[in-house]
Design an enzyme around this catalytic site. Structure first.
Site, PDB file in Angstrom:
ATOM      1  N   HIS A 172     -50.661 -67.795  80.301  1.00  0.00           N
ATOM      2  CA  HIS A 172     -51.297 -66.875  79.365  1.00  0.00           C
ATOM      3  C   HIS A 172     -51.097 -67.305  77.913  1.00  0.00           C
ATOM      4  O   HIS A 172     -51.144 -66.473  77.009  1.00  0.00           O
ATOM      5  CB  HIS A 172     -50.759 -65.458  79.574  1.00  0.00           C
ATOM      6  CG  HIS A 172     -51.101 -64.886  80.911  1.00  0.00           C
ATOM      7  ND1 HIS A 172     -52.354 -64.425  81.229  1.00  0.00           N
ATOM      8  CD2 HIS A 172     -50.344 -64.742  82.034  1.00  0.00           C
ATOM      9  CE1 HIS A 172     -52.372 -63.996  82.480  1.00  0.00           C
ATOM     10  NE2 HIS A 172     -51.159 -64.183  82.992  1.00  0.00           N
TER      11      HIS A 172
ATOM     12  N   GLU B  64     -30.017 -71.754  68.319  1.00  0.00           N
ATOM     13  CA  GLU B  64     -28.946 -71.356  67.401  1.00  0.00           C
ATOM     14  C   GLU B  64     -28.111 -72.536  66.951  1.00  0.00           C
ATOM     15  O   GLU B  64     -27.778 -72.663  65.767  1.00  0.00           O
ATOM     16  CB  GLU B  64     -28.012 -70.342  68.075  1.00  0.00           C
ATOM     17  CG  GLU B  64     -28.479 -68.908  68.050  1.00  0.00           C
ATOM     18  CD  GLU B  64     -27.462 -67.990  68.704  1.00  0.00           C
ATOM     19  OE1 GLU B  64     -27.186 -66.926  68.135  1.00  0.00           O
ATOM     20  OE2 GLU B  64     -26.934 -68.328  69.781  1.00  0.00           O
TER      21      GLU B  64
ATOM     22  N   CYS C   9     -20.343 -60.515  55.730  1.00  0.00           N
ATOM     23  CA  CYS C   9     -19.327 -61.270  55.015  1.00  0.00           C
ATOM     24  C   CYS C   9     -17.952 -60.926  55.575  1.00  0.00           C
ATOM     25  O   CYS C   9     -17.793 -59.972  56.331  1.00  0.00           O
ATOM     26  CB  CYS C   9     -19.382 -60.945  53.530  1.00  0.00           C
ATOM     27  SG  CYS C   9     -21.040 -61.097  52.810  1.00  0.00           S
TER      28      CYS C   9
ATOM     29  N   LYS D 186     -21.633 -64.076  62.534  1.00  0.00           N
ATOM     30  CA  LYS D 186     -21.252 -63.518  63.831  1.00  0.00           C
ATOM     31  C   LYS D 186     -21.674 -62.066  64.001  1.00  0.00           C
ATOM     32  O   LYS D 186     -22.241 -61.688  65.012  1.00  0.00           O
ATOM     33  CB  LYS D 186     -19.728 -63.640  64.005  1.00  0.00           C
ATOM     34  CG  LYS D 186     -19.205 -63.145  65.345  1.00  0.00           C
ATOM     35  CD  LYS D 186     -19.709 -64.009  66.481  1.00  0.00           C
ATOM     36  CE  LYS D 186     -19.153 -63.584  67.830  1.00  0.00           C
ATOM     37  NZ  LYS D 186     -19.795 -64.326  68.932  1.00  0.00           N
TER      38      LYS D 186
ATOM     39  N   LYS E  82     -29.490 -69.742  72.668  1.00  0.00           N
ATOM     40  CA  LYS E  82     -28.323 -70.597  72.439  1.00  0.00           C
ATOM     41  C   LYS E  82     -28.754 -71.971  71.943  1.00  0.00           C
ATOM     42  O   LYS E  82     -28.147 -72.551  71.035  1.00  0.00           O
ATOM     43  CB  LYS E  82     -27.508 -70.758  73.736  1.00  0.00           C
ATOM     44  CG  LYS E  82     -26.690 -69.556  74.099  1.00  0.00           C
ATOM     45  CD  LYS E  82     -25.599 -69.309  73.093  1.00  0.00           C
ATOM     46  CE  LYS E  82     -25.277 -67.845  72.981  1.00  0.00           C
ATOM     47  NZ  LYS E  82     -26.274 -67.000  72.384  1.00  0.00           N
TER      48      LYS E  82
ATOM     49  N   GLU F 261     -31.979 -66.124  76.841  1.00  0.00           N
ATOM     50  CA  GLU F 261     -30.653 -66.394  76.290  1.00  0.00           C
ATOM     51  C   GLU F 261     -30.404 -67.896  76.187  1.00  0.00           C
ATOM     52  O   GLU F 261     -29.814 -68.377  75.212  1.00  0.00           O
ATOM     53  CB  GLU F 261     -29.576 -65.730  77.154  1.00  0.00           C
ATOM     54  CG  GLU F 261     -28.140 -66.010  76.742  1.00  0.00           C
ATOM     55  CD  GLU F 261     -27.778 -65.474  75.364  1.00  0.00           C
ATOM     56  OE1 GLU F 261     -26.698 -65.842  74.861  1.00  0.00           O
ATOM     57  OE2 GLU F 261     -28.563 -64.709  74.770  1.00  0.00           O
TER      58      GLU F 261
ATOM     59  N   TRP G 163     -21.817 -64.504  53.204  1.00  0.00           N
ATOM     60  CA  TRP G 163     -23.103 -64.880  53.812  1.00  0.00           C
ATOM     61  C   TRP G 163     -24.158 -64.238  52.923  1.00  0.00           C
ATOM     62  O   TRP G 163     -24.250 -63.021  52.839  1.00  0.00           O
ATOM     63  CB  TRP G 163     -23.186 -64.355  55.252  1.00  0.00           C
ATOM     64  CG  TRP G 163     -24.338 -64.885  56.033  1.00  0.00           C
ATOM     65  CD1 TRP G 163     -24.365 -66.018  56.807  1.00  0.00           C
ATOM     66  CD2 TRP G 163     -25.634 -64.294  56.166  1.00  0.00           C
ATOM     67  NE1 TRP G 163     -25.594 -66.160  57.398  1.00  0.00           N
ATOM     68  CE2 TRP G 163     -26.392 -65.116  57.021  1.00  0.00           C
ATOM     69  CE3 TRP G 163     -26.234 -63.146  55.633  1.00  0.00           C
ATOM     70  CZ2 TRP G 163     -27.709 -64.831  57.355  1.00  0.00           C
ATOM     71  CZ3 TRP G 163     -27.547 -62.865  55.965  1.00  0.00           C
ATOM     72  CH2 TRP G 163     -28.270 -63.701  56.825  1.00  0.00           C
TER      73      TRP G 163
ATOM     74  N   ARG H 100     -17.673 -65.189  59.890  1.00  0.00           N
ATOM     75  CA  ARG H 100     -18.447 -64.050  59.392  1.00  0.00           C
ATOM     76  C   ARG H 100     -19.297 -64.409  58.175  1.00  0.00           C
ATOM     77  O   ARG H 100     -20.154 -63.627  57.767  1.00  0.00           O
ATOM     78  CB  ARG H 100     -17.511 -62.898  59.023  1.00  0.00           C
ATOM     79  CG  ARG H 100     -16.832 -62.243  60.191  1.00  0.00           C
ATOM     80  CD  ARG H 100     -16.018 -61.056  59.723  1.00  0.00           C
ATOM     81  NE  ARG H 100     -16.866 -60.016  59.152  1.00  0.00           N
ATOM     82  CZ  ARG H 100     -17.294 -58.953  59.818  1.00  0.00           C
ATOM     83  NH1 ARG H 100     -16.976 -58.800  61.079  1.00  0.00           N
ATOM     84  NH2 ARG H 100     -18.036 -58.054  59.221  1.00  0.00           N
TER      85      ARG H 100
ATOM     86  N   ASN I  75     -18.888 -56.105  51.437  1.00  0.00           N
ATOM     87  CA  ASN I  75     -19.765 -56.443  52.555  1.00  0.00           C
ATOM     88  C   ASN I  75     -20.771 -55.310  52.682  1.00  0.00           C
ATOM     89  O   ASN I  75     -20.389 -54.140  52.680  1.00  0.00           O
ATOM     90  CB  ASN I  75     -18.963 -56.590  53.852  1.00  0.00           C
ATOM     91  CG  ASN I  75     -19.831 -57.029  55.014  1.00  0.00           C
ATOM     92  OD1 ASN I  75     -20.961 -57.467  54.827  1.00  0.00           O
ATOM     93  ND2 ASN I  75     -19.302 -56.908  56.226  1.00  0.00           N
ATOM     94  N   GLY I  76     -22.052 -55.633  52.783  1.00  0.00           N
ATOM     95  CA  GLY I  76     -23.085 -54.607  52.902  1.00  0.00           C
ATOM     96  C   GLY I  76     -24.177 -54.810  51.880  1.00  0.00           C
ATOM     97  O   GLY I  76     -24.311 -55.886  51.285  1.00  0.00           O
TER      98      GLY I  76
END
Length: 604
Positions: free
Chosen positions: A501, A485, A2, A599, A482, A478, A74, A27, A100-101
């Site tokens: 495989h 996401e 957050c 983020k 992206k 990556e 969040w 955030r 936050n946490g």
């Protein structure tokens, strides 16, 4: 995950709080709210949804105050609703808290407080805090002592900020989640991240775990929970306010993709000598002579950058492994005093990575943070730190930080190879020359890329697969990350040789395959391309502009400037970033704030 912001001054701070929340929306964005204090009570306005919902409510209600806190959420405990939004208050609205946490013992505390007559209005773990403070105030403690008594009972991780009716001060503390004080002339600030107040001041004080700070219009005082004074230095952040703005780009992500040449210049500047040697002031030749094993711990994009570095080291005879930080923290690999544990983290605040660092240090390993944020927890807690110098990154999907991480890890790898094996790699001069060309090579891609038209042909497919080998394998991972996401479409990355495989069963004419060619073992990857083509899948190849074999085999070809194979992955990744961006834009996705993501992941 957050965002916390706070401000205290001598005039109204509501607009400052709202601006701080807008700067921190990356955030967390499920809900948001602010609280301002007066002589009698605390006024709270909070709303589910984006910051614009809060802004509309503030226009209608018009709260005022020269001391206030704000939060953008969040969700962890409780769905995103008005009731679960922060700030949270006690029964009488004397105390307001943002957090936050995760408070791990909140259920026990809530049961105890409810039995004593406290009424709760949310599902969150945070709400126990203002009630604990109110209990302490009722017993006769001062706001400062009540705050300390409350946080002394918390188990878990937190960054907390509190205002109390009648008190012209903000009280705050951290344990496992970041908090930073912004030092101004006529206002003082507090936030979970510097961009919150960067437009007002670049003078900051980074708080450490178990610090308690009281912030007033005149300044701040930092102590430990037991009241022992501590001195935390005021540091200057070299970021500029415009670094955290879009500057004419439609999205932060696109802006940050286009900032990669400048970010790479900063990452490399002064670290390569004129005669082709690595110059890391933090780590002169011989710094790693006692290292026998290298272990990277990281999450997400940083994990892929670490995989890239591991490929470079392993190919040159240096024992190296990569661990997902969340797994290392729970099932660690054996380490000793000859192990170098490299924590790669953009923010320097990733909870799983910090837990891995603590565990490695407890077992005697040497630790090194590769991070973007000076003053971050990782930079302070690790034995050493190496900064990537990318500047602030606002978009949730990391772009310029991946490129900068790989560039800096390449330099670190060259230093490690020389120190551990006793001699520089045979390719060092060529690699470093290619590294110095990276900014101009990336700029060439940005100037000439035509992937926007390709993106239009690759939207609304059943799935998207990304393959590569060597350093191209982490780039494939990556690229898939992206894509998923920000497009919300199915995407997966594989080592090229792994197709047969299992993943080959998923290949159809409606599953385009993006094949990354580094210049090493391209013939093997071409064999894999032919395997998927025989199943009808269209193949998009990304490789050197001089690779005619690749261009003639794939169905569509995305060229990158010809360069050293160990550096080519950075260039291929830029093209894949652009592909993901344009597909997401065509689909109308929330590119800078993809759903369910934030983020900086500061909870385990």
């Amino acid at each position: 995950m957050c965002g916390i912001t706070a401000c205290v001054g001598r005039d109204d701070v509501v607009d400052v709080l709202l601006g701080g929340l807008e700067n921190l929306e990356y955030r967390g964005y499920d809900s948001s709210g602010i609280a301002t204090q007066s002589a009698e009570s605390v006024a709270v306005v909070k709303r589910e949804g984006g910051i614009e919902e809060l802004a509309t409510s503030l226009d209608a209600i018009e709260p005022t105050g020269h001391v206030g806190i704000g939060h953008t959420r969040w969700s962890t405990h409780g769905a995103p609703t008005d009731a679960n939004a922060h700030p949270h208050t006690d029964c009488e609205d004397r105390v307001a808290v943002v957090h936050n946490g995760i408070i791990e013992n909140y259920a026990d505390l809530r049961e105890e407080l409810a039995a004593a007559g406290h009424e709760f209005t949310s599902e969150t773990d945070t709400e126990v805090v203002p009630h604990l403070v109110a209990d302490a105030l009722d017993s006769g403690l001062s706001p400062d002592a009540a705050f300390r008594a409350a946080i002394d009972r918390l188990e878990g991780s937190y960054a907390l900020a509190m205002v109390v009716a009648g008190e012209d001060a903000i009280y705050a503390s951290r344990d496992g989640s970041p908090l930073v004080v912004g030092v101004g002339d006529d206002r003082q600030y507090l936030a979970s991240d510097v961009p919150s107040f960067l437009e007002h001041t670049s003078e900051v004080v980074y708080l450490e775990d178990d610090d308690v700070v009281r912030v007033t219009a005149d300044g701040h005082d930092v102590t430990k929970i037991d009241g022992t004074p501590v001195d935390r230095p005021v540091e200057s952040v070299d970021w500029q306010p415009e670094d955290a703005e879009r500057n004419g780009f439609d999205h932060y992500m696109l802006k940050e993709i286009h900032e990669q040449p400048a970010a790479l210049e900063r990452a490399i500047n002064g670290r390569v000598t004129a005669d082709g040697n690595v110059k890391l002031e933090e780590f002169p030749r011989g710094s790693f002579e006692d290292v026998e094993d290298v272990m990277f711990v990281a999450c997400g994009t940083s994990y892929h950058a670490s995989m890239y570095a591991r490929q470079m080291l392993a190919a040159r005879g240096v024992s190296a492994q990569v661990y997902s930080a969340g797994e290392f923290a729970t099932t660690p690999s054996p380490v000793d005093e000859n192990t170098l544990v490299v924590a790669v983290t953009q923010s320097g605040e990733t909870a799983d990575t910090l837990a891995s660092v603590r565990l490695a240090q407890e077992r005697g390993a040497r630790t090194l943070a590769v991070t973007n944020v000076v003053g971050s927890t990782a930079a302070r807690k690790c034995d050493d730190a190496l900064f990537i110098r990318a500047g602030p990154e606002i978009g949730v999907a990391a772009t310029k930080t991946f490129s900068s991480q790989v560039a800096v890890l390449t330099l670190l790898a060259e230093r490690l190879v020389e120190d551990v094996t006793g001699s520089p790699s045979e390719e060092r001069a060529d690699v470093l020359r290619a590294l110095e060309r990276l900014p101009s090579d990336v700029q060439q891609i940005l100037d000439q890329s035509s992937v926007e038209s390709l993106a239009a042909r690759n939207r609304d497919r059943d799935g998207h697969f990304f393959i590569g080998r060597g350093v191209a394998y982490p780039v494939a991972l990556e690229g898939a990350l992206k894509f998923k996401e920000i497009t919300y479409e199915h995407a997966e990355g594989f080592a090229a040789g792994e197709l047969k495989h299992g993943p080959l069963a998923l290949v159809t004419p409606d599953t385009p395959v993006f094949a990354v060619f580094s210049g090493d073992h391209d013939e093997k990857t071409l064999n894999n391309v032919e395997e998927v083509q025989t199943r009808g899948a269209p193949v998009v190849g990304i490789g050197s502009e001089e690779s005619t074999a690749v261009a003639e085999t794939v169905d569509e070809f995305i060229p990158i400037p010809d360069t050293h194979p160990l550096v080519s992955g950075v260039l291929a990744n830029v093209q894949l970033q652009l592909v993901a961006y344009h597909v997401a834009d065509l689909l109308g996705r929330s590119i800078d704030k993809p759903r369910n993501l934030a983020k900086s992941v500061t909870v385990e």
